[in-house]
Design an enzyme around this catalytic site. Sequence first.
Site, PDB file in Angstrom:
ATOM      1  N   ALA A   1       0.844  -1.196   0.000  1.00 28.14           N
ATOM      2  CA  ALA A   1       0.000   0.000   0.000  1.00 28.14           C
ATOM      3  C   ALA A   1       0.877   1.243   0.000  1.00 28.14           C
ATOM      4  CB  ALA A   1      -0.914  -0.015   1.221  1.00 28.14           C
TER       5      ALA A   1
ATOM      6  N   GLU B   1       3.545   9.527 -30.146  1.00 26.15           N
ATOM      7  CA  GLU B   1       4.277   8.277 -30.298  1.00 26.15           C
ATOM      8  C   GLU B   1       3.298   7.104 -30.333  1.00 26.15           C
ATOM      9  OE1 GLU B   1       6.014   8.336 -25.840  1.00 26.15           O
ATOM     10  OE2 GLU B   1       6.126   6.410 -26.832  1.00 26.15           O
TER      11      GLU B   1
ATOM     12  N   CYS C   1       8.244  10.777 -25.906  1.00 22.71           N
ATOM     13  CA  CYS C   1       7.456  11.893 -25.370  1.00 22.71           C
ATOM     14  C   CYS C   1       7.911  13.251 -25.910  1.00 22.71           C
ATOM     15  CB  CYS C   1       7.521  11.890 -23.850  1.00 22.71           C
ATOM     16  SG  CYS C   1       7.113  10.286 -23.163  1.00 22.71           S
TER      17      CYS C   1
ATOM     18  N   SER D   1      15.751   4.388 -17.762  1.00 26.05           N
ATOM     19  CA  SER D   1      14.949   5.526 -18.247  1.00 26.05           C
ATOM     20  C   SER D   1      15.009   6.696 -17.264  1.00 26.05           C
ATOM     21  CB  SER D   1      13.503   5.112 -18.528  1.00 26.05           C
ATOM     22  OG  SER D   1      12.773   4.928 -17.337  1.00 26.05           O
TER      23      SER D   1
ATOM     24  N   HIS E   1       8.449  17.296 -18.126  1.00 19.98           N
ATOM     25  CA  HIS E   1       7.770  16.106 -18.624  1.00 19.98           C
ATOM     26  C   HIS E   1       7.527  15.216 -17.396  1.00 19.98           C
ATOM     27  CE1 HIS E   1       6.707  12.455 -20.508  1.00 19.98           C
ATOM     28  NE2 HIS E   1       7.804  11.847 -20.132  1.00 19.98           N
TER      29      HIS E   1
END
Length: 449
Positions: free
Chosen positions: A31, A82, A116, A208, A246
Amino acid sequence: PENVGIVTMEMIFPSYYVDQTELEVFDGVSAGKYTIGLGQDKMGFCTDREDINSLCLTVVHNLMEKHHLKYSDIGRLEVGTETVIDKSKSVKTVLMQLFEPHGVVDLEGVDSTNACYGGTAALFNALSWVESSAWNGRYALVVTADIAVYAKGSARPTGGAGAVAMLIGPNAPLVIDRGLRAIYMRHAYDFYKPNLSSEYPVVDGKLSIQCYLNALDKCYQSYCKKASKQQGRSICVKDIDYFLFHSPYCKLVQKSLSRLVLNDIVQLSTNKVELEYPDLKKYKDKKLEECYFDKEIEKVFVNYSNDLFEKKTKASLLAANQIGNMYTASLYGSLVSLLVGVNSVEDLLGKRVVLFSYGSGLASSMYSITISSNKEDISKLVKSLKHVQLQLKERRKVSPEKFSSILELREKNCHAAPYEPSGTTEDLFPGTYYLIQVDEMHRRKYQRI
Ligand code: ACO
């Protein structure tokens, strides 16, 4: 032309969302992982009734209608996305269906694609056109849109969907600063879509994040250098009113703002650091490329920059937190969020906004916008976007079970032909285009609610 920039904007997003707390339970993760760990509350998604063409048709039609624009007012149309459903035919050409009935076929521009970043590439193309000898005195229209979906697993909660359209022209209320564009591009396999029959990317999550932070460092350093030269004094985080990023997930954005403070400290002279950041001087000699995942540094800087985050960035995260990653539209959704999210219009007048655009693979830029000091113009712009806050609340919640089965349906049918979509159209927002049918030749037909 003077003061070229964003004249007005429109934003749309799906009418369905899944709650991230419920998704944590459904996915069997601890959680708080998605809500606190990633900073995400809700995730927008589309049924098989919507695709990239329909999202773009909706956002363009809504923008034109709301602002009583004539289709002949537009001289260039660019799409950044994209979400590819055709390897040859651009989304731009699909949008021509809106322009042709008005006799408008003299319309430059096609699609730009790189993760993006395509939306920013499209925006830069539009700005170049307005500032060039090819300009015919009309507006450019830039559409950024994506459907972000991931395979089951750790990336799935970072999906989203939406579209932002921007009208570009002279004498704009949001002026794009000239000569202040930082670019950083490299070859990386951090997130890419080599499987052409799937909507899902191949993702190296950790890489990434590293690529994103590396691009942020490089763009910020280059932006500061250019801005300092232009203004004849050194520029740091404290000099900028708002920072937009972004936003793959909100937590990364908060860390990114704090990383700019680390960049400042590394760049400033030792004297200045001792004067302005006495508590942080021990980080002066840190090598940025050695601390992308240094938890101690991350914690110290996130804590230190908490007030800066509240003032300069938090309001811009409304769409990212409530809808999720909209890929190319993410950064522009942050701009819309900032405009509708500040306490009063006064907080926007004459302010400088720095924007960081990142697309995996990788392509990135940092540039800035100066908001006009004309209260009437800014009030009008903000008013035209206020529906965003209302519509976010009007969306329908869908259970994670249903969400998961809808994604399975998309998975199976995203390139099927012939195909009859089965999703209900009842819950779509007014003005939404939806897919009626894909025929045996893969030709898609849409209708508007
Ligand atoms: N309560 C609070 N926080 C928690 C909990 C909990 N119960 N459980 C985990 N967390 C925290 C973790 O500590 C971590 O935070 P930290 O990084 O600040 O320490 C965060 O939640 C995420 O947990 P991880 O274990 O790191 O998550 P995982 O590796 O499973 O996935 C990732 C995260 C890599 C971002 C994944 O969602 C992904 O691959 N997304 C797509 C790629 C992406 O968005 N990259 C960003 C840039 S590129 C682009 O825009 C596409």
